[in-house]
Design a protein around this motif. Structure first.
Motif, PDB file in Angstrom:
ATOM      1  N   SER A   1      11.884  -3.023  13.576  1.00 44.24           N
ATOM      2  CA  SER A   1      11.323  -3.699  12.416  1.00 44.24           C
ATOM      3  C   SER A   1      12.203  -4.876  11.995  1.00 44.24           C
ATOM      4  O   SER A   1      13.384  -4.957  12.335  1.00 44.24           O
ATOM      5  CB  SER A   1      11.196  -2.713  11.254  1.00 44.24           C
TER       6      SER A   1
ATOM      7  N   THR B   1      15.178  -3.688  10.151  1.00 43.38           N
ATOM      8  CA  THR B   1      16.239  -3.153  10.996  1.00 43.38           C
ATOM      9  C   THR B   1      17.047  -4.267  11.631  1.00 43.38           C
ATOM     10  O   THR B   1      18.270  -4.225  11.690  1.00 43.38           O
ATOM     11  CB  THR B   1      15.641  -2.260  12.097  1.00 43.38           C
TER      12      THR B   1
ATOM     13  N   ASP C   1      14.217   3.183  15.684  1.00 42.10           N
ATOM     14  CA  ASP C   1      13.359   2.591  14.663  1.00 42.10           C
ATOM     15  C   ASP C   1      12.094   3.422  14.467  1.00 42.10           C
ATOM     16  O   ASP C   1      11.637   3.622  13.341  1.00 42.10           O
ATOM     17  CB  ASP C   1      12.992   1.158  15.056  1.00 42.10           C
TER      18      ASP C   1
ATOM     19  N   LYS D   1      13.041   6.587  12.547  1.00 48.06           N
ATOM     20  CA  LYS D   1      13.214   6.287  11.126  1.00 48.06           C
ATOM     21  C   LYS D   1      11.862   6.148  10.431  1.00 48.06           C
ATOM     22  O   LYS D   1      11.674   6.638   9.305  1.00 48.06           O
ATOM     23  CB  LYS D   1      14.032   5.001  10.977  1.00 48.06           C
ATOM     24  N   THR D   2      10.892   5.515  11.095  1.00 45.31           N
ATOM     25  CA  THR D   2       9.558   5.365  10.522  1.00 45.31           C
ATOM     26  C   THR D   2       8.883   6.710  10.340  1.00 45.31           C
ATOM     27  O   THR D   2       8.227   6.976   9.320  1.00 45.31           O
ATOM     28  CB  THR D   2       8.698   4.460  11.430  1.00 45.31           C
TER      29      THR D   2
ATOM     30  N   GLU E   1      10.404   8.479   7.356  1.00 46.47           N
ATOM     31  CA  GLU E   1       9.906   7.915   6.102  1.00 46.47           C
ATOM     32  C   GLU E   1       8.513   8.443   5.785  1.00 46.47           C
ATOM     33  O   GLU E   1       8.188   8.697   4.618  1.00 46.47           O
ATOM     34  CB  GLU E   1       9.899   6.390   6.195  1.00 46.47           C
TER      35      GLU E   1
ATOM     36  N   LYS F   1      -0.279   9.038   7.128  1.00 50.45           N
ATOM     37  CA  LYS F   1       0.678   7.995   7.516  1.00 50.45           C
ATOM     38  C   LYS F   1       0.979   8.044   9.008  1.00 50.45           C
ATOM     39  O   LYS F   1       1.061   6.997   9.668  1.00 50.45           O
ATOM     40  CB  LYS F   1       1.968   8.145   6.700  1.00 50.45           C
TER      41      LYS F   1
ATOM     42  N   LEU G   1       0.186   5.316  11.954  1.00 52.20           N
ATOM     43  CA  LEU G   1       1.238   4.875  12.866  1.00 52.20           C
ATOM     44  C   LEU G   1       0.773   4.972  14.320  1.00 52.20           C
ATOM     45  O   LEU G   1       0.981   4.054  15.120  1.00 52.20           O
ATOM     46  CB  LEU G   1       2.497   5.716  12.648  1.00 52.20           C
TER      47      LEU G   1
END
Length: 413
Positions: free
Chosen positions: A48, A51, A103, A106-107, A110, A182, A186
């Motif tokens: 991202s 990041t 990354d 981490k997504t 979240e 979510k 994704l």
């Protein structure tokens, strides 16, 4: 590994029950997603902007500073310690893939909520992936994201082009409200494929009619699909009626249901808990598993068979039955064929004109991007969804990359 005490198991079981009851009330659905695995093409998991370039305005970055920042981030990815051996050095390519996987991890964290985090070090991988980032909750791994293949075999080399996410029941149970939607978004945005999803229906006070009624349903043909009787298997203590499991279907067919005494599993048989669970396990061997199974789990649970729908009725819930049929593979093959034709035309016919435009009119690149981003998809592809096109495009590009010889031009994404 030290086993937790029975008191810890009971405490954990009570926490799970409280969380499941809260989720049922919040979602107005009795069906819970209890396990999820999905894979995304590696090129679609780009680090991202936050990041790569945190707290900076885009005009403050020069090409040199961006390259330096990217190189520093890759160099900061820790080396991996494998099976107790000394740490091994990552190649620049391995480090870049590790950053992409980080990354994505981490997504996912979240989306799951504030209780989840990424482990501080890279670990040895699972399921033929060489490495993994662990997803942690309360200092316990509850999922992982795997990257890079564990061998050089042609079949496993395909894993180098993917990143895989595996969320255990702990992550699915304690994920924050809205995590399923979510993650579904994704998967769609990354052109991913769900490889396994478990849909669980809990009867905290026991299945109406008792556990043995499931066997009677099977024997009467209530579990048959299209006139065919699925396989069955029994595990546990059926003589004394403890810790029993009744399996309907098979993993090989990609659809298996396990009806089991969940209370015995969590609290021990001495607790005499009446809690039963009906757990439908879908795999992608013969099916394309849609992301909507995360958004509407009860509909896809009820769509598995008339018997599954009847279990929802026993739970006093009505759903719009949504089957996932094996023939949906034909749809995937169809969209892939159409995308391949479109991509071949682009690379062989249109590529020279596009390259000339971008090479000799570089200032027009932004206008070109604006133009293509608002253009409708070709007529041949309009009957397919964006996620179907993305998945098919990824597979088609992989084939073009492999087919291109070192001396040929190849479109790289």
């Amino acid at each position: 590994m030290t086993r937790p005490s029975n008191g810890s198991l009971v405490l954990d079981g009570n926490q799970i029950k409280v969380r499941l009851e809260a989720e049922r009330q919040a979602s107005s659905s009795p069906v819970h997603v209890d396990w999820l695995r999905f894979t995304v093409p590696r090129r679609n998991v780009l680090p991202s902007v936050d990041t790569l370039f945190p707290q900076q305005h885009e005009n403050q970055w020069t090409d040199a500073s961006m390259n330096a920042r990217f190189s520093a981030l890759i160099a900061a990815v820790p080396d991996c310690e494998v099976a107790g051996a000394s740490s091994i050095a990552f190649s620049p390519f391995d480090r870049s893939v590790a950053l992409e996987a980080y990354d994505l991890t981490k997504t996912v964290c979240e989306a799951l909520g504030a209780e989840f985090s990424v482990a501080v070090e890279v670990r040895k991988g699972h399921d033929f992936y060489r490495y993994r980032w662990s997803i942690m909750r309360c200092e316990v791994e509850c999922g992982w994201v795997g990257f890079l293949s564990s061998s050089s075999s042609p079949r496993q080399q395909a894993q180098n082009r993917t990143i895989h996410v595996n969320l255990y029941g702990q992550a699915c149970t304690f994920g924050a409200d809205g995590w399923r939607e979510k993650i579904a978004d994704l998967i769609d945005s990354a052109g991913g494929d769900i490889t396994r999803v478990d849909l669980a229906l809990d009867f905290f006070d026991g299945i109406p009619g008792g556990f043995d009624s499931v066997v009677l349903d099977y024997e009467s043909g209530a579990c048959n699909v299209n006139g065919k009787e699925p396989k069955c298997n029994q595990l546990g203590d059926w003589v004394h009626g403890h810790a029993r499991s009744f399996y309907i279907g098979s993993k090989e067919a990609g659809k298996q249901t396990n009806v089991y005494e969940k209370g015995d599993q969590l609290f021990g048989v001495e607790a005499a808990s009446p809690w039963h669970r009906v757990e439908l396990r879908y795999g992608n061997k013969l099916r394309v598993l849609p992301s909507d199974a995360l958004r509407r789990p009860a509909d896809f649970f009820g769509g598995a068979s008339d018997w599954h729908q009847s279990m929802l009725f026993k739970a006093e819930h009505q759903s719009q039955a949504q089957p996932i049929k094996c023939v949906e593979r034909l749809q995937a093959q169809s969209v892939e064929a159409e995308v391949t034709r479109s991509l071949r035309w682009t690379l062989t016919t249109a590529s020279a004109s596009l390259a000339t435009w971008l090479l000799h009119a570089p200032n027009e690149a932004r206008r070109f991007l604006d133009l293509v981003s608002t253009t409708a998809v070709p007529g041949r592809l309009q009957r397919f969804t964006h996620s179907e096109i993305s998945r098919a495009m990824g597979r088609a590009l992989d084939r073009f990359h492999v087919a291109a010889s070192p001396g040929q031009a190849c479109v790289c994404v």
